[in-house]
Design a protein around this motif. Sequence first.
Motif, short mmCIF file in Angstrom:
data_model
loop_
_atom_site.label_atom_id
_atom_site.label_comp_id
_atom_site.label_asym_id
_atom_site.label_seq_id
_atom_site.Cartn_x
_atom_site.Cartn_y
_atom_site.Cartn_z
N GLY A 115 0.66 -1.18 -0.01
CA GLY A 115 -0.05 -0.09 0.04
C GLY A 115 0.85 1.42 0.07
N ALA A 116 2.19 1.00 -0.01
CA ALA A 116 2.99 2.38 0.07
C ALA A 116 3.77 2.57 -1.34
N GLY A 117 3.89 3.91 -1.67
CA GLY A 117 4.27 4.19 -2.82
C GLY A 117 5.77 4.47 -2.71
N LEU A 118 6.56 3.88 -3.69
CA LEU A 118 8.04 4.03 -3.88
C LEU A 118 8.55 4.56 -4.97
N ALA A 119 9.53 5.34 -5.30
CA ALA A 119 9.91 5.95 -6.55
C ALA A 119 10.62 4.94 -7.30
N THR A 120 11.12 3.70 -6.88
CA THR A 120 12.01 2.90 -7.40
C THR A 120 11.58 1.47 -6.73
N PRO A 121 11.93 0.41 -7.55
CA PRO A 121 11.71 -1.02 -7.07
C PRO A 121 13.03 -1.37 -6.45
N ILE A 122 13.98 -0.42 -6.20
CA ILE A 122 15.16 -0.94 -5.63
C ILE A 122 15.19 -0.53 -4.22
N LEU A 123 15.19 -1.29 -3.12
CA LEU A 123 15.15 -1.10 -1.67
C LEU A 123 16.63 -1.46 -1.01
N VAL A 124 16.76 -0.90 0.32
CA VAL A 124 17.81 -1.06 1.05
C VAL A 124 17.97 -2.43 1.80
N ALA A 125 18.76 -3.40 1.41
CA ALA A 125 18.69 -4.75 2.14
C ALA A 125 19.25 -4.41 3.77
N PRO A 126 18.73 -5.19 4.75
CA PRO A 126 19.20 -4.94 6.23
C PRO A 126 20.51 -5.53 6.12
N THR A 127 21.65 -4.63 6.74
CA THR A 127 22.65 -4.99 6.93
C THR A 127 23.08 -4.65 8.41
N ALA A 128 24.30 -5.24 9.05
CA ALA A 128 24.76 -4.95 10.48
C ALA A 128 25.58 -3.93 10.26
N PHE A 129 25.67 -3.33 11.50
CA PHE A 129 26.79 -2.40 12.02
C PHE A 129 27.17 -1.14 11.11
N HIS A 130 26.35 -0.54 10.94
CA HIS A 130 26.65 0.68 9.88
C HIS A 130 27.64 1.58 10.61
#
Length: 330
Positions: A50-65
């Motif tokens: 139900g939420a609109g995004l500008a792109t079909p490319i998302l940020v994967a979950p990654t540890a320890f930024h």
Amino acid sequence: MNPVHADFFAGGAGAERTLRGNLAAFDRLRIVPRVLRATGDRDLRTTLFGAGLATPILVAPTAFHLLAHPGGEAATAQGAAAAGTVMVVSMAATQPVEVIARAGGPLWFQLYPQPDPGFTASVVKRAEAAGCRALVVTVDSPVFGRRERDLRNGFTELPAGLVCENMRDDTGRVRDIAMDATAGWDRIGWLRTVTGLPILLKGVLHPADARLAVEHGVDGLIVSNHGGRQLDGAIATIDALPAVAEAVAKRIPVLVDGGIRRGTDVLIALARGADAVLVGRPVLDALAAGGATAVRDRLRELTAELDHAMALAGARRPDDLTPDLVAVAG
Ligand SMILES: Cc1cc2nc3c(=O)[nH]c(=O)nc-3n(C[C@H](O)[C@H](O)[C@H](O)COP(=O)(O)O)c2cc1C
Ligand SMILES: O=C(O)C(=O)c1ccccc1
């Protein structure tokens, strides 16, 4: 960056066959473009839950930024928000989800269900209260992968001052993240009683598990081998995707991650049945190089590459990308 931390980000499990295989599998695939499709300007907008995004490319979950950049997960969230997409916050984030949420959004929250159900529920409630819009349950990690670079480097704990901030219990003590080899499908049913958020399973590769997930009322799937960090020898995700997409038969969204480095990789993933993709290391590399603006620019660059590839392949919208547009190279 500290080379020990660079190895943690870049590395995979065992002989790193799956890590390399995710990339090699894209090298073996080719696009079969259509012509005279009069696409005009492309439209990459994507709706998920139900939420609109500008792109079909998302940020994967990654540890320890915070090991990559002093801005930490908040900088990544700011970059993702500026690019108009979702960041999936790792349970192993080094900043509190409330702080990350103030920097950006939309956010989803990644969960390793913990053996203590009360604590697991409290983490889910906390993510919900911070505004996370979906729960990503990682199911490819009944035990932790054997990352030989980390073993060689002796990387067993975070530097002083850094902790997994979302693992604090109500006394303020930080718990270790446990992997739970006793988890079964009943765990998903239990999570349903804890949250009304959409639940995605991350780390599904077998079409039989995709069918079971739909039967158990799961809301979305992420075809993933954890970027080659869990089961070394696991199938490349772009090779696993077609059978999973066929098993799901459009009943729920299917996402994929692993080895996506170019817009043409995204095009192939969408054509093979993904509704969207996630990127892990490209975001970490950008974060390390230049914080929020570099994350934003990397996501925009991938999106611009996808747009360009779609124009050349004769697709106006992601939905125009179908399996017949992909061939295995001879
Ligand atoms: C440094 C690093 C940390 C990661 N941490 C997590 C994590 O905490 N939870 C999780 O579900 N996946 C984690 N992943 C896996 C990513 O979500 C994703 O599946 C993978 O990175 C995708 O492959 P790519 O890096 O080739 O894009 C991690 C990956 C990397 C590289
Ligand atoms: O490194 C990872 O891939 C990962 O998933 C993880 C999970 C918990 C703590 C640290 C890393």
